[in-house]
Design an enzyme around this catalytic site. Structure first.
Site, PDB file in Angstrom:
ATOM      1  CB  SER A  33     -43.050  -2.316  35.230  1.00  0.00           C
ATOM      2  OG  SER A  33     -43.901  -3.166  34.458  1.00  0.00           O
ATOM      3  CD  GLU A  43     -42.938   3.161  26.891  1.00  0.00           C
ATOM      4  OE1 GLU A  43     -43.238   3.566  28.012  1.00  0.00           O
ATOM      5  OE2 GLU A  43     -43.782   2.912  26.017  1.00  0.00           O
ATOM      6  N   GLY A  48     -46.424  -2.935  31.439  1.00  0.00           N
ATOM      7  CA  GLY A  48     -47.596  -3.501  32.093  1.00  0.00           C
ATOM      8  C   GLY A  48     -47.364  -4.878  32.693  1.00  0.00           C
ATOM      9  CG  HIS A  64     -47.038   3.159  23.352  1.00  0.00           C
ATOM     10  ND1 HIS A  64     -47.507   1.881  23.555  1.00  0.00           N
ATOM     11  CD2 HIS A  64     -46.603   3.607  24.557  1.00  0.00           C
ATOM     12  CE1 HIS A  64     -47.361   1.583  24.848  1.00  0.00           C
ATOM     13  NE2 HIS A  64     -46.827   2.612  25.472  1.00  0.00           N
ATOM     14  CE  LYS A  86     -49.663   2.261  28.408  1.00  0.00           C
ATOM     15  NZ  LYS A  86     -49.055   0.944  28.535  1.00  0.00           N
ATOM     16  CG  ASN A 113     -49.254   6.372  27.410  1.00  0.00           C
ATOM     17  OD1 ASN A 113     -50.387   6.789  27.145  1.00  0.00           O
ATOM     18  ND2 ASN A 113     -48.677   5.385  26.728  1.00  0.00           N
ATOM     19  CD  GLU A 152     -50.013  -0.191  25.241  1.00  0.00           C
ATOM     20  OE1 GLU A 152     -50.684   0.863  25.224  1.00  0.00           O
ATOM     21  OE2 GLU A 152     -49.453  -0.622  26.264  1.00  0.00           O
TER      22      GLU A 152
HETATM   23  P1  13P Z   1     -46.582   0.612  32.390  1.00  0.00           P
HETATM   24  O1  13P Z   1     -45.935   1.718  33.215  1.00  0.00           O
HETATM   25  O2  13P Z   1     -48.000   0.353  32.795  1.00  0.00           O
HETATM   26  O3  13P Z   1     -45.720  -0.600  32.343  1.00  0.00           O
HETATM   27  O4  13P Z   1     -46.677   1.163  30.887  1.00  0.00           O
HETATM   28  C1  13P Z   1     -45.574   1.731  30.305  1.00  0.00           C
HETATM   29  C2  13P Z   1     -45.992   2.394  29.046  1.00  0.00           C
HETATM   30  O5  13P Z   1     -46.401   1.744  28.098  1.00  0.00           O
HETATM   31  C3  13P Z   1     -45.906   3.862  28.979  1.00  0.00           C
HETATM   32  O6  13P Z   1     -46.054   4.319  27.679  1.00  0.00           O
END
Ligand code: 13P
Length: 270
Positions: free
Chosen positions: A228, A182, A188, A107, A17, A15, A109
């Site tokens: 992560s 997740e 992150g 997601h 982003k 992803n 976010e």
């Molecule tokens: P990270 O791998 O940066 O923690 O992000 C995970 C994520 O949100 C994948 O959709």
């Protein structure tokens, strides 16, 4: 390991982003494909997909198709609506005309920064399913949820809600949906869940799929872990029986690192 004794082909999904414009995406996908080719990656054993921003999708689709790459791709979101006065939105029908195989929905976010509700997520899943695009349904608890409700209550409730509006034309096929667990606190943060934590929730999510869609579909549906993930911790997750891949954020933007995650079979040991 997840894929042993099951029909589930592991999926390593990146992803991106809001990173990489369409020119950067073309260079990135070419280099990723070369890296995986050099490593003799077996796409029949591990599927690899990238999820670029909307403006990159046409370029990525054209590149993959022209160069006959085995990489797959998806969008990061989709509108719940078919068409009309929804400024800024992108419909599942539009994604389908780009032969987009996958779309990430719900997601964390989107849920937190854009206040996406469970109902909206469900409507988006329904729209993706209607147009034959596989939704990668994201679920996960915050640190506060974890303390209040334990690890699986929120992800399970989110999955139930997400599937509540989808109308599968036939019995859902074996790979018609993907679920991504997740935990919000692991995204992150550099602080991944432990493989055992991921397995515990993944097992509950699979039990929920069994209840809603039946055991054949539940047994065939890939459940990914995200939060992560790195090349140094992927093997632990992939050894878990109910974890069938990863949804990778930050580490998916680094080609050697992402290629190494995709190559987890080399360091998983069976
Ligand atoms: P990270 O791998 O940066 O923690 O992000 C995970 C994520 O949100 C994948 O959709």
């Amino acid at each position: 390991m997840a894929s042993v004794g099951s029909s589930r082909v592991p999926l390593i999904a990146g992803n991106w982003k809001m990173n990489l414009d369409h020119l950067q995406a073309i260079a990135f996908v070419q280099k990723l494909a070369w890296s995986l080719k050099d490593a003799r990656h077996d796409f029949a054993k591990t599927e690899v997909a990238v999820f670029p921003p909307f403006t990159d999708l046409r370029s990525v689709q054209t590149l993959i198709s022209a160069d006959k790459l085995h990489l797959r791709f998806g969008a990061q979101d989709v509108s719940a609506h078919e068409s009309g006065a929804y400024t800024g939105e992108i419909s599942a029908a539009f994604l389908k005309t780009l032969d987009t195989p996958y779309v990430i929905i719900g997601h964390s976010e989107r849920r937190t920064l854009h206040s996406e509700s469970d109902e909206e997520v469900a409507a988006k899943v329904a729209s993706a399913v209607k147009h034959g695009i596989v939704p990668v349904i994201c679920v996960g608890e915050t640190a506060e949820d974890l303390e209040l409700h334990g690890p699986s209550a929120i992800p399970v409730a989110q999955l139930r809600a997400a599937l509540s509006q989808a109308k599968f034309e036939r019995e859902p096929g074996l790979t018609d949906i993907v679920v991504a667990y997740e935990p919000v606190w692991a995204i992150g943060s550099g602080q991944a869940a432990t493989p055992e934590q991921a397995e515990q929730v993944a097992a509950q999510l699979r039990a929920t799929l069994t209840e809603i869609l039946g055991s054949d579909v539940a047994d065939a549906t890939r459940i990914l872990y995200g939060g992560s993930v790195k090349s140094s911790n992927i093997a632990g997750f992939m050894r878990m029986p109910n974890v069938d891949g990863a949804l990778v954020g930050g580490a998916s933007l680094d080609i050697p690192e992402f290629a190494s995650i995709a190559q987890f079979l080399k360091h998983v040991g069976t």
